[in-house]
Design a protein around this motif. Sequence first.
Motif, PDB file in Angstrom:
ATOM      1  N   THR A  81      -1.273 -10.783   2.402  1.00  0.00           N
ATOM      2  CA  THR A  81      -2.441  -9.904   2.387  1.00  0.00           C
ATOM      3  C   THR A  81      -2.317  -8.949   3.561  1.00  0.00           C
ATOM      4  N   ALA A  82      -3.346  -8.156   3.794  1.00  0.00           N
ATOM      5  CA  ALA A  82      -3.279  -7.164   4.866  1.00  0.00           C
ATOM      6  C   ALA A  82      -3.106  -7.824   6.231  1.00  0.00           C
ATOM      7  N   GLU A  83      -3.644  -9.046   6.396  1.00  0.00           N
ATOM      8  CA  GLU A  83      -3.628  -9.657   7.720  1.00  0.00           C
ATOM      9  C   GLU A  83      -2.971 -11.027   7.773  1.00  0.00           C
ATOM     10  N   PHE A  84      -2.716 -11.625   6.567  1.00  0.00           N
ATOM     11  CA  PHE A  84      -2.233 -13.004   6.585  1.00  0.00           C
ATOM     12  C   PHE A  84      -1.015 -13.163   5.673  1.00  0.00           C
ATOM     13  N   LEU A  85      -0.180 -14.133   6.047  1.00  0.00           N
ATOM     14  CA  LEU A  85       0.898 -14.626   5.193  1.00  0.00           C
ATOM     15  C   LEU A  85       0.539 -16.049   4.797  1.00  0.00           C
ATOM     16  N   TYR A  86       0.594 -16.305   3.500  1.00  0.00           N
ATOM     17  CA  TYR A  86       0.351 -17.646   2.996  1.00  0.00           C
ATOM     18  C   TYR A  86       1.623 -18.157   2.330  1.00  0.00           C
ATOM     19  N   TYR A  87       1.875 -19.460   2.508  1.00  0.00           N
ATOM     20  CA  TYR A  87       2.973 -20.051   1.743  1.00  0.00           C
ATOM     21  C   TYR A  87       2.668 -21.513   1.473  1.00  0.00           C
ATOM     22  N   GLY A  88       3.218 -22.000   0.346  1.00  0.00           N
ATOM     23  CA  GLY A  88       3.052 -23.385  -0.049  1.00  0.00           C
ATOM     24  C   GLY A  88       4.376 -24.091  -0.046  1.00  0.00           C
ATOM     25  N   THR A  89       4.383 -25.362   0.321  1.00  0.00           N
ATOM     26  CA  THR A  89       5.634 -26.116   0.481  1.00  0.00           C
ATOM     27  C   THR A  89       5.707 -27.263  -0.508  1.00  0.00           C
ATOM     28  N   ASN A  99      20.539 -11.551  -3.591  1.00  0.00           N
ATOM     29  CA  ASN A  99      20.086 -11.651  -2.207  1.00  0.00           C
ATOM     30  C   ASN A  99      19.807 -10.294  -1.570  1.00  0.00           C
ATOM     31  N   LYS A 100      19.672  -9.268  -2.376  1.00  0.00           N
ATOM     32  CA  LYS A 100      19.528  -7.927  -1.836  1.00  0.00           C
ATOM     33  C   LYS A 100      18.259  -7.285  -2.366  1.00  0.00           C
ATOM     34  N   ALA A 101      17.584  -6.539  -1.465  1.00  0.00           N
ATOM     35  CA  ALA A 101      16.348  -5.849  -1.843  1.00  0.00           C
ATOM     36  C   ALA A 101      16.437  -4.405  -1.390  1.00  0.00           C
ATOM     37  N   TRP A 102      15.890  -3.511  -2.206  1.00  0.00           N
ATOM     38  CA  TRP A 102      15.834  -2.081  -1.888  1.00  0.00           C
ATOM     39  C   TRP A 102      14.370  -1.685  -1.692  1.00  0.00           C
ATOM     40  N   PHE A 103      14.095  -0.971  -0.638  1.00  0.00           N
ATOM     41  CA  PHE A 103      12.726  -0.579  -0.313  1.00  0.00           C
ATOM     42  C   PHE A 103      12.592   0.928  -0.522  1.00  0.00           C
ATOM     43  N   TYR A 104      11.468   1.329  -1.142  1.00  0.00           N
ATOM     44  CA  TYR A 104      11.211   2.734  -1.449  1.00  0.00           C
ATOM     45  C   TYR A 104       9.804   3.090  -1.007  1.00  0.00           C
ATOM     46  N   SER A 105       9.679   4.345  -0.566  1.00  0.00           N
ATOM     47  CA  SER A 105       8.340   4.938  -0.484  1.00  0.00           C
ATOM     48  C   SER A 105       8.352   6.061  -1.502  1.00  0.00           C
ATOM     49  N   LEU A 149       4.796  -7.551  -0.302  1.00  0.00           N
ATOM     50  CA  LEU A 149       4.676  -6.473   0.673  1.00  0.00           C
ATOM     51  C   LEU A 149       3.221  -6.278   1.060  1.00  0.00           C
ATOM     52  N   ASN A 150       3.016  -5.777   2.300  1.00  0.00           N
ATOM     53  CA  ASN A 150       1.738  -5.163   2.653  1.00  0.00           C
ATOM     54  C   ASN A 150       2.039  -3.835   3.317  1.00  0.00           C
ATOM     55  N   ALA A 151       1.136  -3.301   4.091  1.00  0.00           N
ATOM     56  CA  ALA A 151       1.353  -1.965   4.634  1.00  0.00           C
ATOM     57  C   ALA A 151       2.552  -1.897   5.570  1.00  0.00           C
ATOM     58  N   ASP A 152       2.785  -2.971   6.319  1.00  0.00           N
ATOM     59  CA  ASP A 152       3.839  -2.930   7.341  1.00  0.00           C
ATOM     60  C   ASP A 152       4.971  -3.913   7.099  1.00  0.00           C
ATOM     61  N   TYR A 153       4.663  -5.028   6.445  1.00  0.00           N
ATOM     62  CA  TYR A 153       5.619  -6.112   6.391  1.00  0.00           C
ATOM     63  C   TYR A 153       6.094  -6.374   4.968  1.00  0.00           C
ATOM     64  N   ALA A 154       7.303  -6.969   4.917  1.00  0.00           N
ATOM     65  CA  ALA A 154       7.841  -7.529   3.687  1.00  0.00           C
ATOM     66  C   ALA A 154       8.101  -8.998   3.930  1.00  0.00           C
ATOM     67  N   ALA A 155       7.820  -9.827   2.914  1.00  0.00           N
ATOM     68  CA  ALA A 155       8.079 -11.260   3.009  1.00  0.00           C
ATOM     69  C   ALA A 155       8.902 -11.653   1.799  1.00  0.00           C
ATOM     70  N   ALA A 156      10.098 -12.174   2.058  1.00  0.00           N
ATOM     71  CA  ALA A 156      11.005 -12.559   0.973  1.00  0.00           C
ATOM     72  C   ALA A 156      11.191 -14.064   0.995  1.00  0.00           C
ATOM     73  N   LEU A 157      11.105 -14.660  -0.185  1.00  0.00           N
ATOM     74  CA  LEU A 157      11.308 -16.098  -0.328  1.00  0.00           C
ATOM     75  C   LEU A 157      12.700 -16.353  -0.874  1.00  0.00           C
ATOM     76  N   PHE A 158      13.453 -17.145  -0.170  1.00  0.00           N
ATOM     77  CA  PHE A 158      14.787 -17.516  -0.648  1.00  0.00           C
ATOM     78  C   PHE A 158      15.146 -18.869  -0.054  1.00  0.00           C
ATOM     79  N   GLU A 159      15.743 -19.708  -0.872  1.00  0.00           N
ATOM     80  CA  GLU A 159      16.279 -21.004  -0.469  1.00  0.00           C
ATOM     81  C   GLU A 159      15.284 -21.804   0.381  1.00  0.00           C
ATOM     82  N   GLY A 160      14.030 -21.812  -0.033  1.00  0.00           N
ATOM     83  CA  GLY A 160      13.034 -22.648   0.633  1.00  0.00           C
ATOM     84  C   GLY A 160      12.471 -22.083   1.907  1.00  0.00           C
ATOM     85  N   PRO A 197       0.805  -1.218   0.000  1.00  0.00           N
ATOM     86  CA  PRO A 197       0.000   0.000   0.000  1.00  0.00           C
ATOM     87  C   PRO A 197       0.843   1.276   0.000  1.00  0.00           C
ATOM     88  N   TYR A 198       2.013   1.205   0.645  1.00  0.00           N
ATOM     89  CA  TYR A 198       2.819   2.426   0.782  1.00  0.00           C
ATOM     90  C   TYR A 198       4.259   2.269   0.324  1.00  0.00           C
TER      91      TYR A 198
END
Length: 1324
Positions: free
Chosen positions: A462-470, A391-397, A415-426, A382-383
Amino acid sequence: MKRTWAGSYVLYKWQKSLGNYIAVAGQDSTVKIFDRHGQKWTELNLPGRCVGMDWDKDGDILAVISTKSSSIFLWDASVNKTFHIDSGMSKDQMSFLLWSKTAPLLAVGTAKGNLLIYNQQTSRKIPILGKHTKKITCGCWSSQNLLALGGEDNNLTISNHEGDTVRQMPLRGEPAEIFFSVMKTDESMCVDKKILTLFNISDPNNPIELAFERQYGNLVSHRWFGDGYILIGFSHGYFLVISTHIREIKSELYQARNHKDSLYSVAVSTSLNKAASCGDNCIKIHELSDLKDISSVIQLEDETKGLDQLNWTDDGQLLALSTQRGTIHVFLTKLPMLGDSFGTRLAFLTSLLEVTVSNQVERESPMSIQVEVEPTFVAVGPYHVAVGMNNKAWFYSLSKIKDVEYLGTIVSMRLNADYAAALFEGKVQLHMIEGRDAEDRKQMKLFPDDDSKGRILCHALTAEFLYYGTDLGNVVCVLLEDWETVNDYSHSVSVRKVFPDPNGTWVVFIDDKNGGFLFSPANATLSCFELPNFSPTITGVLWDNWHADKGVFVAFDDDKAYTYALHKRTIYGPRVVQVGSTALLYSQRPLLFYNGELTCQTTSGKTSEVVLHTHSFLKTSPDKLKDSPSELSKQISQALQLKRFKEAWTLCTSGGSEADWAEIGRACLVHMEVELAIQIYRMSGNVGMVMSLQSIKGIEDKNLLAGHLAMSLEEYNLAQDLYLSSSCPAAALEMRRDLLHWDSALMLAKRLAEEQIPFISKEYAVHLEFIGDYVNALAHYEKGLTHQNKEHDEACQAGIARMSIRMGDIRRGAAQAVQHPSRVLKKECAAILESMKQFSEAAQLYEKGLYYDKAALVYIRCKNWAKVGELLPNVSSLKIHLQYAKAKEADGKYKEAAQAYESAKDWDNMIRVLLDHLNNPEAAVRVVRETQSIDGAKMVARFFLRLNDYGSAIHFLVLSQCNDEAFQLAQQHGQMEVYADIIGSAATQEDYQSVALYFEGEKKHLLAGKFFHKCGQYNKALNHFLKCPKTEDNQAIELAIETVGQAKDNFLTNQLIEYLLGESDGMPMEAKYLFRLYMALQRYGEAAHTATIIAREEQSAGNYRNAHDVLFSMYTELQAQKIKIPAEMATNLMILHSYLLVKIHVKKGDHLKGARMLIRVSNNISKFPAHVVPILTSAVIECQRAGLKNSAFGFAAMLMRPEYRNQIDLKYRKKIEALVRHPDTSELEEETTPCPFCGFQLPQNDLMCISCKNNIPYCIATGRHMLKEDWSICPLCEFPALYSQLLETESVCPMCSGNLSAKQVKKISDCSKYLSKLLTNELI
């Protein structure tokens, strides 16, 4: 990107495969290497000018050759180092260099025609001397490592990877370009810039040489593409495509003048599926799928010296163009398809180092963010925006916030409003986007926390949940509030991708077998749905972000987007349907789905909108669909599948058919939209459905409501399941009973309502009996007995009786039927027994049931005539009586037979028995006369003929319509007059003529005339009538008048008139016959004149009633024919009627009215010459009685005249003389009444108004003039009468003598129409 080497041609080569570097050489003995962003990476210094360079197949090694050196320079891109290799040809200048396409082999040609093949992997060098005799100028490696070389010696050589010559072919000129076909074993080369030569390596001795039109100019360049197609550019700007397929080889598939003045180079990018040409200071790019489609034109206004070479990187992202003034232009033609969306916000790559953020739905202005690296992924919240690589990420507003390094190469970021979720190496690392490092470490967690839970292959936020598949097939839902797992769904195979809806309540995932599935982590009771028709090529899923379209998503691949709709609340439970598909344009990647529109990212760094075919109804006006019912129906169906009921209603209102309305109604029922369904069915006029739905719309139990709806949709099994799971399971039993599903109903009754089993069994038995399953019907009838419900048990006992008989247990069934109170049952059982040929038992049951006709019929079949005779008084069937009669006749019991024939109304057989066996002609004659039986009449006629009673025989022959036989019999035995009387008016013309001729022969003129008249021979009839002797009744004259009246023949008319006037024999007939003739001829004028004469004669003779009747009949006839009535006739009728009224008034004792009428008659005494004295005497007496003494004196004085005096009756003479001698002139004054025309007051007996001069109609009851307010008419003759006087004492009309009743006479309130007719002289 633009780089310049002042004023000279430049040589450049793109790095193969990766395209990260471009090597450029000018005239300054250096080779400069730039990265893809235009930054100089390194520079190679050479001993002389660079004459050739090429990258190996992987893009790791750049090989360079130069003048003034026999060394080969190799630059390793991975370590940024240069190596030297000695060619061993120090005395030979190198002229050509080329790496193999598939192997680490480098081919180097020299100016003397020698060849060196260097193996980079083994460092082995293979020199081949004398490959060509002159300088090697061009060449090409094939995918099979064959090397084709061309030189200034006008020869083509093909060698293997060891340098051995496989083929050598002479050419007609110097080759300029050599290429191998991509898909075939063909080879092409440009010879002397005029000819394109094609060689088949397997048949090199038969080359194909293609020459082109001169207007094209020189052949500048050519490229292979596709399955044997060649793109050719010509110096005059022409752009050509040919095919090497043998059927098309001599034809041009496409030809266009791409550039007006000149063309310098062409290039093909197979990854982009595009072709480019340069010339006239511009570049034109075509789509290979449709060469007419020019996707873009790039103008180069500052290039005045001309363009040069055009080349694409292998991935098609960059296109480089060199110019003749030493400039290289690099254009970005394809961006990496990097983009992401969160809600309606998009972030996508618009340049290699630029990300654009936009929200078109919220109408926010796009914002560009410059990034530090060329990213491999983009994520948006959202923001915030995140980009990264490795292995590097840059965050911008609005500006850069921070960069984060992860423990492995990032596969994807969310990303959501507050969190970032990065997938790497399982694993997935979840952390706060903003916050200090210490806080980041606290607000960071790795999932899964246990390696035994498998490797994570995909994730979403999503705004309230993290989903992942294995890889173990788990789909895990983590609540971000406390970072705890709230749901863990286990799938059978690994999960590759997950796509939650915006709320996180539904998740689509794709497994390792390319199957698509949908489940709800929020509702554990719902099972996982497999998506129908899910394409194995699907790469992503987007949920619709439109606020009202929850549950709609698209799954897309490179070519199509498939629309799915989640129906959460239906009678079937939640389900997913595929609504349809929409084709996507080439190289478009969907980023956002909103209200039927896909926002797609293109390779040019822009976005485009695609309206899904499944949502086309949103963009199409309903009015445009009126003329296309099929398209309208299709769009209605799509709207319903998307649960867009309002839009479907709008479409249907614009011109939908009954089927369309029905489909909307059905969809509303399926989706349990009861209120809307009521409105739909009300619109379509389905009253039954409206009433049914209104009765259930208030039900709160979801399963019960769904059950009712499923039943309405004829989904009975589903309805039963829903009913049983509802609060009212008995509804399932009710439904099965209503549907006559008895087996199911019995099973349900055992579970739900055992007390209903007998009633269901009985109904089931009725059904089984109907279909002929008597064994099971009997069993169920027996099960149906309750011993409590009398009416129900009687029905079951009736069924047992019928089934027992059907099953052969006749004794039991018959006994049950006899004991049962129902007559109908006895009839049914008897019918069954009759069909089984058990006639005796059947007849007894019919008799017990009081069905006497049926019983008698069955007894007849048994030949039990005694029982038939007993039943006959109660039998109404004529057929049975007839059969009984025949039986009795056969037994010789003729009297009983005759009675039975009479009961059967078989009159002919009855007459036959009466005549032949009982010798009773009187009874036979009575029957014939009553029944008018033709055959019976014949039998009676033959009977009388045997008795020589010819008159009776003739009579019955005529009755039997045997007129010819009757005539012959009458002729033979002199009975013609009898025959003539009998045939009456029912005979034919021929019959009448035969009788007439017979009487003519017998000289019986009257009878001959009568029958000639009946058969229409009027001339003969009149002649015979006139020959008849005159008799008292003059019947012949009457018939003659009738004949002439019907004949309407002037000759016959004149003949009869002459006869009546006595011109033929001097003996004229009475005038009345002439009157009748005129009436018969409808000559009413002459008839009226004759009637007046007759009346005058009758009056003179004193026959006043006859005279009155003649005038009245003539008057009414003229009135009916609407002929003007002569005044003389009207006056005479009035006077005669006044005379007749005298008797009526005197009889009633009304002497005043009688006197007034006698005064009127006496004033016209000349019309009564036969009774002058009696009338005047009566007038004197009545006037004296009525007090009209002056009038009495006047009439008495007339009687004293000498001619009358002696005729006065002696008993009145003295009184009359006394009146004359002692006159009393007093007179009772006559009352006055208004004239009906003008209202003038005049004496009530005056018939002429002195004011308006109109003749006033007179009352037929009193003789007075009529009054407007007291008007009525006789309903028989329509003569006027005073309503108050007409029925005062008499019930007979004084004018026509017809009988009257008070009901018939009506008072007429408005007599104006009668008065108007009088004024026009149509009435009196």
